[in-house]
Design a protein around this motif. Structure first.
Motif, short mmCIF file in Angstrom:
data_model
loop_
_atom_site.label_atom_id
_atom_site.label_comp_id
_atom_site.label_asym_id
_atom_site.label_seq_id
_atom_site.Cartn_x
_atom_site.Cartn_y
_atom_site.Cartn_z
N LYS A 22 5.43 -20.53 -17.47
CA LYS A 22 5.44 -19.73 -16.25
C LYS A 22 5.74 -18.28 -16.63
N VAL A 23 5.54 -17.39 -15.66
CA VAL A 23 5.72 -15.96 -15.90
C VAL A 23 6.80 -15.42 -14.97
N VAL A 24 7.77 -14.73 -15.56
CA VAL A 24 8.84 -14.07 -14.79
C VAL A 24 8.78 -12.58 -15.11
N SER A 25 8.67 -11.75 -14.10
CA SER A 25 8.62 -10.31 -14.31
C SER A 25 9.70 -9.62 -13.49
N ILE A 26 9.96 -8.37 -13.82
CA ILE A 26 11.02 -7.63 -13.14
C ILE A 26 10.49 -6.28 -12.66
N PHE A 27 10.93 -5.90 -11.46
CA PHE A 27 10.55 -4.63 -10.86
C PHE A 27 11.81 -3.94 -10.34
N GLY A 28 11.69 -2.66 -10.07
CA GLY A 28 12.82 -1.90 -9.55
C GLY A 28 12.70 -0.44 -9.93
N ASN A 226 7.50 -26.77 -8.80
CA ASN A 226 6.08 -26.63 -9.13
C ASN A 226 5.18 -26.93 -7.94
N ALA A 227 5.74 -26.90 -6.74
CA ALA A 227 4.96 -27.27 -5.56
C ALA A 227 3.82 -26.29 -5.30
N THR A 228 4.05 -25.01 -5.54
CA THR A 228 3.03 -24.00 -5.23
C THR A 228 2.38 -23.45 -6.49
N ARG A 229 3.19 -23.18 -7.50
CA ARG A 229 2.67 -22.58 -8.73
C ARG A 229 3.11 -23.42 -9.92
N SER A 230 2.13 -23.87 -10.69
CA SER A 230 2.41 -24.75 -11.82
C SER A 230 2.36 -23.98 -13.13
N PRO A 231 3.08 -24.44 -14.15
CA PRO A 231 2.97 -23.81 -15.47
C PRO A 231 1.57 -24.01 -16.03
N ARG A 232 1.12 -23.09 -16.90
CA ARG A 232 -0.21 -23.18 -17.47
C ARG A 232 -0.19 -22.62 -18.88
#
Length: 278
Positions: A22-28, A226-232
């Motif tokens: 999965k992808v985790v990103s940060i904004f601010g 993982n209901a909406t977005r699954s790892p790939r």
């Protein structure tokens, strides 16, 4: 993009080709400690992402790293509201990162949640629905991907650190912070409909260092859903980002800059009028 193909992307990350991620990103805003937050939340304080005490922003563009413990690609982004050249292209790049992310962290150290946070999220939501959902569907078909790319946006975790003020909802214990966030969006006539969810995690730092355990716990809960977005596989992550970069890559002239919106239509549409378009 500085990476030529998916093989180089996987090599630089140091992950396996068949590993599902999965992808985790940060904004601010610039200077709010985004890189520091990622280093301490996912990498035990090691400086995987560069930090600096200088006035100038130390993160230019977008940088990625692999967290083998949680099996995620962690993406650090350039700060909002910073003094930077090519602001239009850089702002558009943020939405491309958002589009491939499963979770985004909005990091703020303001003692009170400012309107720019709500404006950024609502403008990003509108642009995502208007320009990116169609392209993500097309990418799935065009690239023959086995794993469909979700057309619903990522989950948002607002990580709010205060020093002098109480955390959101601390003086209204009967109401969840998320409900208070929704009230704030409604008062501003903003509706971030694209996102799976918007959660609030706060920490009050009386004495340093900052406590990152709460935001990590919230993110790990989201990663397990993982209901909406699954790892790939990482190759699919690269293909999605490459497709969006190829699709939305035109120059943005200074006179097209719209200061009333973070993501104006001009960032994603052709600015020229020709015979075929009318």
């Amino acid at each position: 993009m500085q990476v030529a193909d998916e093989e180089e992307f996987i090599q630089k990350l140091g992950c396996k080709t068949d590993e599902n991620l999965k992808v985790v990103s940060i904004f601010g805003n610039t200077g709010d400690g985004k890189s520091h937050t990622l280093n301490h939340t996912f990498f035990y304080g090691h400086e995987v992402f560069k930090t600096s005490p200088a006035q100038e922003s130390c993160t230019v563009g977008v940088w990625a790293a692999y967290d083998p413990v949680r099996r995620i690609v962690v993406i650090d982004t350039e700060g909002l509201l910073g003094a930077t050249a090519n602001l239009g292209q850089r702002t558009r790049l943020l939405l491309k990162v958002l589009a491939i992310s499963d979770i985004i962290i909005y990091r703020t150290r303001a003692d009170r949640l400012h309107n720019d946070l709500f404006k950024f999220l609502s403008d990003a939501s509108e642009a995502y629905l208007k320009h990116f959902t169609k392209e993500l569907k097309a990418t799935t078909a065009r690239c023959g991907l086995d794993v469909p790319l979700s057309t619903l946006g990522p989950s948002v975790v607002i990580f709010h650190e205060t020093v002098h003020t109480k955390l959101l909802g601390s003086d209204r214990p009967s109401e969840m912070p998320e409900k208070l966030l929704q009230e704030r969006f409604r008062k501003l006539s903003r509706f971030p409909e694209a996102f799976c969810s918007i959660q609030y995690t706060g920490t009050r730092t009386y004495n340093p260092p900052t406590d990152f355990s709460g935001v990590l716990q919230t993110i790990e809960q989201q990663l397990n859903n993982n209901a909406t977005r699954s790892p790939r596989p990482p190759g699919i992550i690269f293909k999605a980002l490459k497709a969006l970069s190829d699709r939305f890559n035109g120059e943005i002239a200074d006179d097209q800059m719209a200061h009333s919106c973070f993501f104006p239509d001009e960032y994603f549409t052709c600015s020229c009028t020709c015979l075929s378009c009318g």
